[in-house]
Design an enzyme around this catalytic site. Structure first.
Site, PDB file in Angstrom:
ATOM      1  N   ASP A   1       5.117  -4.920   5.985  1.00  0.00           N
ATOM      2  CA  ASP A   1       5.352  -6.156   6.184  1.00  0.00           C
ATOM      3  C   ASP A   1       5.833  -7.090   5.078  1.00  0.00           C
ATOM      4  O   ASP A   1       6.756  -7.864   4.982  1.00  0.00           O
ATOM      5  CB  ASP A   1       4.488  -6.601   6.989  1.00  0.00           C
ATOM      6  CG  ASP A   1       4.852  -8.254   7.667  1.00  0.00           C
ATOM      7  OD1 ASP A   1       5.750  -8.300   8.393  1.00  0.00           O
ATOM      8  OD2 ASP A   1       4.381  -9.289   6.948  1.00  0.00           O
ATOM      9  N   GLY A   2       4.745  -7.203   4.076  1.00  0.00           N
ATOM     10  CA  GLY A   2       4.951  -7.948   2.972  1.00  0.00           C
ATOM     11  C   GLY A   2       6.259  -7.518   2.228  1.00  0.00           C
ATOM     12  O   GLY A   2       7.043  -8.287   1.522  1.00  0.00           O
TER      13      GLY A   2
ATOM     14  N   MET B   1      -8.993   7.718   1.363  1.00  0.00           N
ATOM     15  CA  MET B   1      -8.487   9.236   1.468  1.00  0.00           C
ATOM     16  C   MET B   1      -7.364   9.398   2.534  1.00  0.00           C
ATOM     17  O   MET B   1      -6.386  10.293   2.486  1.00  0.00           O
ATOM     18  CB  MET B   1      -9.527  10.086   1.818  1.00  0.00           C
ATOM     19  CG  MET B   1     -10.045   9.940   3.295  1.00  0.00           C
ATOM     20  SD  MET B   1     -11.310  11.110   3.690  1.00  0.00           S
ATOM     21  CE  MET B   1     -10.554  12.668   3.593  1.00  0.00           C
TER      22      MET B   1
ATOM     23  N   MET C   1      -8.572   3.340   8.648  1.00  0.00           N
ATOM     24  CA  MET C   1      -7.829   2.268   8.366  1.00  0.00           C
ATOM     25  C   MET C   1      -7.152   1.650   9.587  1.00  0.00           C
ATOM     26  O   MET C   1      -6.978   2.294  10.602  1.00  0.00           O
ATOM     27  CB  MET C   1      -6.953   2.618   7.268  1.00  0.00           C
ATOM     28  CG  MET C   1      -7.545   2.621   5.891  1.00  0.00           C
ATOM     29  SD  MET C   1      -6.246   2.929   4.678  1.00  0.00           S
ATOM     30  CE  MET C   1      -7.517   2.460   3.370  1.00  0.00           C
TER      31      MET C   1
ATOM     32  N   GLY D   1       0.672  -1.196   0.049  1.00  0.00           N
ATOM     33  CA  GLY D   1      -0.041  -0.048   0.242  1.00  0.00           C
ATOM     34  C   GLY D   1       0.789   1.150   0.137  1.00  0.00           C
ATOM     35  O   GLY D   1       2.073   1.151   0.598  1.00  0.00           O
TER      36      GLY D   1
ATOM     37  N   ARG E   1       0.756  -5.292  -5.419  1.00  0.00           N
ATOM     38  CA  ARG E   1       0.846  -6.634  -4.797  1.00  0.00           C
ATOM     39  C   ARG E   1       1.150  -7.783  -5.508  1.00  0.00           C
ATOM     40  O   ARG E   1       0.651  -7.572  -6.805  1.00  0.00           O
ATOM     41  CB  ARG E   1      -0.393  -7.000  -3.845  1.00  0.00           C
ATOM     42  CG  ARG E   1      -0.765  -5.543  -2.902  1.00  0.00           C
ATOM     43  CD  ARG E   1      -1.613  -6.076  -1.748  1.00  0.00           C
ATOM     44  NE  ARG E   1      -2.219  -4.663  -1.073  1.00  0.00           N
ATOM     45  CZ  ARG E   1      -1.436  -4.227  -0.179  1.00  0.00           C
ATOM     46  NH1 ARG E   1      -0.356  -4.722   0.309  1.00  0.00           N
ATOM     47  NH2 ARG E   1      -1.935  -3.055   0.325  1.00  0.00           N
TER      48      ARG E   1
ATOM     49  N   THR F   1       4.402   2.696   5.493  1.00  0.00           N
ATOM     50  CA  THR F   1       3.048   2.420   5.753  1.00  0.00           C
ATOM     51  C   THR F   1       2.349   3.279   6.556  1.00  0.00           C
ATOM     52  O   THR F   1       2.925   3.582   7.757  1.00  0.00           O
ATOM     53  CB  THR F   1       3.114   0.958   6.146  1.00  0.00           C
ATOM     54  OG1 THR F   1       1.367   0.418   6.632  1.00  0.00           O
ATOM     55  CG2 THR F   1       3.868   0.671   7.380  1.00  0.00           C
ATOM     56  N   ILE F   2       1.315   3.584   6.175  1.00  0.00           N
ATOM     57  CA  ILE F   2       0.363   4.479   6.984  1.00  0.00           C
ATOM     58  C   ILE F   2      -0.149   3.826   8.301  1.00  0.00           C
ATOM     59  O   ILE F   2      -0.351   4.390   9.553  1.00  0.00           O
ATOM     60  CB  ILE F   2      -1.025   5.168   6.304  1.00  0.00           C
ATOM     61  CG1 ILE F   2      -1.895   4.058   6.115  1.00  0.00           C
ATOM     62  CG2 ILE F   2      -0.728   5.614   5.123  1.00  0.00           C
ATOM     63  CD1 ILE F   2      -3.312   4.400   5.737  1.00  0.00           C
ATOM     64  N   ASP F   3      -0.138   2.386   8.343  1.00  0.00           N
ATOM     65  CA  ASP F   3      -0.591   1.784   9.669  1.00  0.00           C
ATOM     66  C   ASP F   3       0.069   1.890  10.909  1.00  0.00           C
ATOM     67  O   ASP F   3      -0.071   1.420  11.824  1.00  0.00           O
ATOM     68  CB  ASP F   3      -0.965   0.315   9.344  1.00  0.00           C
ATOM     69  CG  ASP F   3      -2.036   0.276   8.231  1.00  0.00           C
ATOM     70  OD1 ASP F   3      -3.094   0.931   8.473  1.00  0.00           O
ATOM     71  OD2 ASP F   3      -2.018  -0.693   7.282  1.00  0.00           O
TER      72      ASP F   3
ATOM     73  N   ASP G   1       2.641  -0.179  11.752  1.00  0.00           N
ATOM     74  CA  ASP G   1       2.662  -1.538  12.240  1.00  0.00           C
ATOM     75  C   ASP G   1       3.997  -2.399  12.005  1.00  0.00           C
ATOM     76  O   ASP G   1       3.713  -3.624  12.124  1.00  0.00           O
ATOM     77  CB  ASP G   1       1.428  -2.162  11.785  1.00  0.00           C
ATOM     78  CG  ASP G   1       1.333  -2.469  10.272  1.00  0.00           C
ATOM     79  OD1 ASP G   1       2.336  -1.841   9.360  1.00  0.00           O
ATOM     80  OD2 ASP G   1       0.627  -3.194   9.839  1.00  0.00           O
TER      81      ASP G   1
ATOM     82  N   ARG H   1      13.387   9.736  -3.277  1.00  0.00           N
ATOM     83  CA  ARG H   1      14.257  10.966  -3.457  1.00  0.00           C
ATOM     84  C   ARG H   1      15.799  10.886  -2.757  1.00  0.00           C
ATOM     85  O   ARG H   1      16.728  11.064  -3.311  1.00  0.00           O
ATOM     86  CB  ARG H   1      13.484  12.090  -3.322  1.00  0.00           C
ATOM     87  CG  ARG H   1      14.565  13.306  -3.407  1.00  0.00           C
ATOM     88  CD  ARG H   1      13.691  14.748  -2.969  1.00  0.00           C
ATOM     89  NE  ARG H   1      14.415  16.138  -3.178  1.00  0.00           N
ATOM     90  CZ  ARG H   1      15.115  16.555  -2.181  1.00  0.00           C
ATOM     91  NH1 ARG H   1      15.175  15.961  -0.828  1.00  0.00           N
ATOM     92  NH2 ARG H   1      15.858  17.617  -2.402  1.00  0.00           N
TER      93      ARG H   1
ATOM     94  N   ARG I   1      -6.200  -2.748   9.678  1.00  0.00           N
ATOM     95  CA  ARG I   1      -6.966  -4.030   9.688  1.00  0.00           C
ATOM     96  C   ARG I   1      -6.535  -4.997  10.718  1.00  0.00           C
ATOM     97  O   ARG I   1      -6.896  -5.653  11.284  1.00  0.00           O
ATOM     98  CB  ARG I   1      -6.636  -4.797   8.164  1.00  0.00           C
ATOM     99  CG  ARG I   1      -7.260  -6.136   8.265  1.00  0.00           C
ATOM    100  CD  ARG I   1      -6.818  -6.616   6.871  1.00  0.00           C
ATOM    101  NE  ARG I   1      -5.351  -6.767   6.716  1.00  0.00           N
ATOM    102  CZ  ARG I   1      -4.706  -6.715   5.618  1.00  0.00           C
ATOM    103  NH1 ARG I   1      -5.080  -6.279   4.290  1.00  0.00           N
ATOM    104  NH2 ARG I   1      -3.358  -6.823   5.689  1.00  0.00           N
TER     105      ARG I   1
END
Length: 319
Positions: free
Chosen positions: A103-104, A250, A169, A11, A72, A125-127, A129, A21, A171
């Site tokens: 992670d992936g 968003m 978001m 993501g 992905r 990642t925005i999560d 995590d 950059r 999960r």
């Protein structure tokens, strides 16, 4: 090391471009050629590789998303797919890789390292995590987006004396819900790391109503429950005027904050330094404002944990 590659995977997250950059310009500063792999690991398998110059990454530090694109790729999870990627790297003469993602993406970087191509993972990642780092690239920007939405929803919730359920978001991780809920003054925050009790939620709503509260904000991470279904339950149990907002993708977009731009620049540059030092199989991160790195395989073996002290504080402040 004379040639390195860089790709973004999984993501997208605001600040990925700033990281790309930094990788390109740091490498060129050290007389290293840089090649961009377009389309993540799928692009690597297909040989979508182009050399990048200083101009290739001009005017992208402020842009959200990723100019290298992302995808992905189930094929890259197999040994056959990984070997196809290795073949493309050998063909291009690439000797090391910087992989920006979650992670992936780290699992793919670890696999390439095991196949003899040293990789360094950069947490994008925005999560928020990823283990081994206090913050990930994109998290701060996503928070800003969610908090702005909460503030606006609170205005209309107040005007109409409504209860709003806002689905964000997350999960498997509740960082976005927790941090935005605490910053936005939410009355209830529901995260994957802790079981929730509808009776407790309704009790908090009832107590607030009895002392004169005219509106309530409930933040729920998407991995726990559907905001729509939760809103229906509250309306049925409490008979409160309830509305639901699902913020969706968003949260992934927008110009990165100054924090994310600086973080991405520091992490991207350090990733290149590690490759120059001959260190592959590493993952960079930040702790107490210091850039650090860990063994990437060790990171993959750890489980992300939520700051339960912040969750406890949010409950104490929303009485």
């Amino acid at each position: 090391m004379k040639k390195i590659g860089v790709l973004t995977s999984g993501g997208d997250a605001p600040g990925m471009n700033a990281a790309v950059r930094a990788v390109v310009r740091k490498a060129i500063y050290h007389n290293i050629e840089v090649f961009g792999i377009y389309g993540g690991y799928a692009g690597l398998i297909n040989g979508n590789i182009e050399e990048l110059s200083l101009g290739s990454v001009g005017d992208i530090i402020h842009r959200g998303g990723t100019t290298l694109f992302s995808a992905r790729c189930e094929e890259f999870k197999t040994k056959e797919g990984q070997l196809k990627g290795v073949e493309q790297l050998m063909k291009a003469g690439i000797e090391g890789m910087v992989v920006i993602g979650g992670d992936g993406s780290y699992r793919g970087a670890n696999a390439l390292t095991e196949h003899g191509f040293p990789c360094v993972g950069v947490p994008g990642t925005i999560d928020n995590d990823i283990c081994g780092t206090q913050f990930t690239i994109g998290f701060d920007t996503a928070l800003k987006t969610v908090i702005e939405a909460i503030d606006k929803i609170r205005d209309t919730a107040t005007s109409h004396e409504r209860t709003f359920v806002i689905e964000v978001m997350g999960r498997d991780a509740g960082d976005i819900a927790l941090w935005s809920g605490l910053a936005g003054g939410a009355e209830t925050i529901i995260v994957p790391e802790e079981n929730y009790d509808m009776n407790e939620i309704c009790s908090r709503l009832r107590k607030g109503h009895e002392r004169g509260r005219k509106h309530s904000i409930i933040i729920v991470a998407e991995g726990v429950a559907s905001g729509i279904e939760l809103g229906k339950q509250i309306k049925e149990l409490m008979n409160f005027d309830t509305r639901v907002s699902v913020l969706g993708h968003m949260q992934r977009g927008g110009s990165p904050t100054a924090f994310d731009r600086v973080l991405a620049s520091r992490l991207g540059a350090r990733a290149v330094e590690l490759l120059i030092e001959g260190k592959g199989g590493r993952a960079v991160g930040i702790e107490n404002n210091q850039i650090i790195d860990h063994d990437i395989a060790a990171i993959l073996g750890e489980a992300h944990t939520l700051n339960m002290n912040l969750l406890r504080l949010s409950k104490e402040l929303s009485i």
